[in-house]
Design a protein around this motif. Structure first.
Motif, PDB file in Angstrom:
ATOM      1  N   ALA A 193       3.759  -1.015   3.844  1.00  9.63           N
ATOM      2  CA  ALA A 193       3.009   0.238   3.763  1.00  9.63           C
ATOM      3  C   ALA A 193       4.031   1.342   3.538  1.00  9.63           C
ATOM      4  O   ALA A 193       4.972   1.503   4.329  1.00  9.63           O
ATOM      5  N   ARG A 205      -7.014   1.843   9.547  1.00 11.18           N
ATOM      6  CA  ARG A 205      -7.819   2.254   8.387  1.00 11.18           C
ATOM      7  C   ARG A 205      -8.444   1.041   7.704  1.00 11.18           C
ATOM      8  O   ARG A 205      -9.634   1.056   7.353  1.00 11.18           O
ATOM      9  N   THR A 226       0.563   5.176   0.839  1.00  9.96           N
ATOM     10  CA  THR A 226      -0.369   5.990   1.613  1.00  9.96           C
ATOM     11  C   THR A 226       0.085   7.443   1.703  1.00  9.96           C
ATOM     12  O   THR A 226       1.263   7.760   1.573  1.00  9.96           O
ATOM     13  N   ALA A 265       4.411   5.237   3.244  1.00  8.94           N
ATOM     14  CA  ALA A 265       3.801   6.560   3.442  1.00  8.94           C
ATOM     15  C   ALA A 265       4.739   7.619   2.891  1.00  8.94           C
ATOM     16  O   ALA A 265       5.962   7.488   2.991  1.00  8.94           O
ATOM     17  N   THR A 288      -2.285   2.424   8.408  1.00 10.88           N
ATOM     18  CA  THR A 288      -2.941   1.501   7.466  1.00 10.88           C
ATOM     19  C   THR A 288      -3.699   0.409   8.221  1.00 10.88           C
ATOM     20  O   THR A 288      -4.717  -0.085   7.739  1.00 10.88           O
ATOM     21  N   LEU A 320       0.831  -1.207   0.000  1.00  8.98           N
ATOM     22  CA  LEU A 320       0.000   0.000   0.000  1.00  8.98           C
ATOM     23  C   LEU A 320       0.863   1.254   0.000  1.00  8.98           C
ATOM     24  O   LEU A 320       1.837   1.358   0.758  1.00  8.98           O
ATOM     25  N   SER A 378      -3.472   2.266  -3.230  1.00  7.23           N
ATOM     26  CA  SER A 378      -3.222   3.453  -2.396  1.00  7.23           C
ATOM     27  C   SER A 378      -4.336   3.587  -1.371  1.00  7.23           C
ATOM     28  O   SER A 378      -5.445   3.071  -1.549  1.00  7.23           O
ATOM     29  N   LEU A 379      -4.016   4.283  -0.304  1.00  3.79           N
ATOM     30  CA  LEU A 379      -4.933   4.447   0.816  1.00  3.79           C
ATOM     31  C   LEU A 379      -4.679   5.825   1.418  1.00  3.79           C
ATOM     32  O   LEU A 379      -3.544   6.286   1.481  1.00  3.79           O
ATOM     33  N   HIS A 380      -5.743   6.495   1.831  1.00  2.86           N
ATOM     34  CA  HIS A 380      -5.593   7.816   2.443  1.00  2.86           C
ATOM     35  C   HIS A 380      -5.369   7.675   3.938  1.00  2.86           C
ATOM     36  O   HIS A 380      -6.311   7.552   4.718  1.00  2.86           O
ATOM     37  N   THR A 381      -4.112   7.663   4.356  1.00  2.00           N
ATOM     38  CA  THR A 381      -3.759   7.722   5.777  1.00  2.00           C
ATOM     39  C   THR A 381      -2.583   8.679   5.924  1.00  2.00           C
ATOM     40  O   THR A 381      -1.845   8.929   4.963  1.00  2.00           O
ATOM     41  N   LYS A 407       1.478   9.361  -4.434  1.00  2.00           N
ATOM     42  CA  LYS A 407       1.197   7.920  -4.283  1.00  2.00           C
ATOM     43  C   LYS A 407       1.129   7.216  -5.639  1.00  2.00           C
ATOM     44  O   LYS A 407       1.716   6.154  -5.822  1.00  2.00           O
ATOM     45  N   GLU A 467      -7.203   3.010  -5.910  1.00  2.00           N
ATOM     46  CA  GLU A 467      -7.435   3.456  -4.533  1.00  2.00           C
ATOM     47  C   GLU A 467      -8.430   2.529  -3.852  1.00  2.00           C
ATOM     48  O   GLU A 467      -9.412   2.091  -4.471  1.00  2.00           O
TER      49      GLU A 467
END
Length: 561
Positions: free
Chosen positions: A436, A418, A312, A438, A415, A310, A406-409, A319, A383
């Motif tokens: 993960a 979330r 993030t 970031a 992660t 991921l 991708s992830l919004h953190t 990202k 996403e």
């Protein structure tokens, strides 16, 4: 390129920087993806760009000009007109009493060398340089180019007068073409064309910062918008609804894809154009800003045949670019790669890319479900936004696929909660999550105008206030000086040119996975990660400050709670 692939292979082997097995693998990728071998070896980090340039230069019998970060004096640069330098692919970067130094993509172009001799009235010392290095040097003409662009736009506005010109009339076409050429020369990622009622303002986003660059009469706004609609394949007769489209144009040797968004507003339709340049996209993981332990962890993570990786961060943190770079590395003939994206930003050869279309019922979840029936080895989901997509992605990772998304953190450790918020069970997170990553983007110091600065008390106070105990021990006491760009013509007096990433990469070790299953508190899991060598984003940012890549102020802005 002035040499054949066979010669390039010989040069690479002779250089000693590339092992025969690495070269064979790179050649196979080059043929499979129909991509020049020189691009493959640079993008995959097989050889550093400078070493490659030096090796080619040695082979063809010319010295190498490593002018990637060199500030060329305006007086010397202007010995050649910008249009000639761009057309002939050459730049003068040095001068003494009797000789000028000329960097060329093709040093065997004797006609161009003779032209330079006659123009400057001096002998010419010829250097070879790589295409993308030359492009950066040619960008230094942009201060004069800006004036040229503004002059062209002004002349065409005068040609229109107060009349509402048609979108296909030459002055309107010329104005719009000049705007996008101007934006490309400024390395803009976005163009905003906004109607304020009494005038139209054109703004460029460069290195993440939006600034006004042009003002146009309100009378030509409708014609400019219609012109954009025509080349983007949009409806020119509908002014009530938002519309999205695409078009392409060529700037120098670079093919630029433009994503268009038209939005109806109080004063008429506004346009936002996202410029997606293949040449400007980072070519390697190192170009992204990954280094040290973070780079090592990502490279090791890409060797895993299955699981979930991921990327993030907030919107605009890079990202998608990171995921595209990872895909480029993984893209070989012996794997099947499928993606579901919204939107597709770059076309990747031999990758099955699907665009989300919610109006037609094609969502991330439904697209991902269909992809899994397409026998993929690697899947990219643009996403993870909802529970259904999260569940399908984790089950795909569990059943033998390598899944990227991708992830919004705000950080890597987030992660875990979330994914739990999205309904993924802890045992599934522990069974599938490999990495993960970031990240944030920060402006890069312009390397040609660096100066040394003292760490002032205000900055120290801001660091302590913003990060407190998160600052590495004794950092404030030991780091008293840093570097910053002073500002010059080549960086528009901002002190910055380009952006780089600051990262934290969390590897989900067996111990951390056991803690997730046991539902241990996040601070305990983070503490274990630090024992295993986890480097927080703040630490990565501070290291980049000390290496002269960015400033404390930019790190403070980027890394905050």
């Amino acid at each position: 390129m002035i040499i054949s692939e066979d010669k390039l292979r010989l040069i690479l082997l002779k250089s000693g920087f590339v092992a025969p097995e690495e070269l064979e693998a790179a050649t196979k990728i080059s043929h499979d993806l129909d991509t020049p071998l020189i691009d493959v070896v640079i993008e995959r980090g097989i050889i550093l760009e400078r070493f490659l340039g030096e090796a080619i230069a040695d082979h063809i019998g010319f010295p190498y000009a490593d002018i990637k970060n060199e500030k060329i004096a305006k007086k010397i640069l202007n010995l050649l007109p910008a249009n000639v330098a761009n057309k002939k692919r050459m730049v003068i970067f040095g001068e003494n009493k009797d000789v000028v130094s000329l960097a060329m993509e093709n040093p065997h172009d004797l006609a161009s060398v003779e032209y330079v001799k006659k123009r400057v009235g001096k002998s010419v010392k010829i250097f070879f340089t790589l295409a993308n290095v030359l492009n950066l040097a040619l960008d230094q003409y942009k201060a004069d180019v800006k004036a040229d662009y503004e002059k062209i736009i002004s002349e065409n506005i005068n040609a229109i007068g107060q009349n509402k010109a048609a979108a296909t009339d030459l002055p309107v076409v010329k104005i719009f073409d000049t705007i996008i050429e101007f934006a490309a020369s400024e390395r803009a990622s976005d163009i905003h064309i906004e109607n304020l009622g009494d005038k139209v303002v054109v703004r460029f986003r460069v290195d993440g910062k939006l600034r006004d660059v042009l003002e146009l009469p309100a009378s030509i706004q409708a014609s400019i918008i219609t012109r954009i609609k025509i080349i983007s394949g949009l409806r020119t007769d509908d002014h009530r609804i938002p519309q999205d489209g695409r078009f392409r144009f060529k700037h120098r040797e670079d093919e630029i894809s433009v994503r268009v968004s038209i939005l109806p507003t109080l004063n008429g339709e506004d346009a936002e154009l996202r410029l997606l340049s293949q040449a400007a996209r980072p070519k390697t993981l190192e170009d992204l800003g990954l280094s040290g332990i973070n780079l090592k962890l990502v490279i090791e993570g890409l060797k895993q045949p299955h699981g979930l990786i991921l990327s993030t961060g907030p919107t605009g943190s890079g990202k998608t670019t990171t995921l595209y770079n990872i895909l480029t590395i993984l893209n070989t003939a012996d794997v099947n790669i499928c993606t579901i994206e919204d939107p597709i930003e770059y076309g990747l050869r031999r990758v099955n890319q699907i665009q989300v279309n919610t109006a037609a019922g094609l969502t991330f979840a439904s697209g991902l479900r269909s992809i899994l029936r397409h026998d993929p080895n690697i899947v990219l989901v643009g996403e993870i936004r909802d529970q259904e997509t999260a569940e399908i992605a984790t089950h795909a990772a569990l059943t033998g696929h390598l899944v990227l998304s991708s992830l919004h953190t705000n950080d890597a450790i987030s992660t875990i909660p979330r994914l739990e918020d999205l309904g993924v069970q802890p045992y599934l997170i522990a069974s599938t999550l490999n990495l993960a990553i970031a990240q944030r983007l920060v402006p890069k110091n312009h390397q040609s105008c660096l100066v040394t600065k003292e760490l002032d008390q205000t900055t120290i106070d801001n660091l302590i206030k913003g990060f407190g105990e998160r600052l590495p021990p004794a950092f404030i006491q030991s780091k008293k000086r840093y570097y910053a760009g002073a500002g010059c013509d080549a960086c528009s007096h901002t002190g910055f040119k380009g952006r780089t990433g600051i990262f934290e990469v969390l590897k989900f070790s067996e111990k951390i996975k056991q803690m997730i299953i046991a539902k241990k508190p996040i601070p305990e899991i983070l503490s274990q990660a630090k024992k295993e060598g986890f480097k927080a984003m703040l630490e990565d940012g501070l290291e980049k400050v000390q290496s002269g890549l960015t400033t404390y102020d930019e790190i403070i802005k980027a890394v905050k709670d």
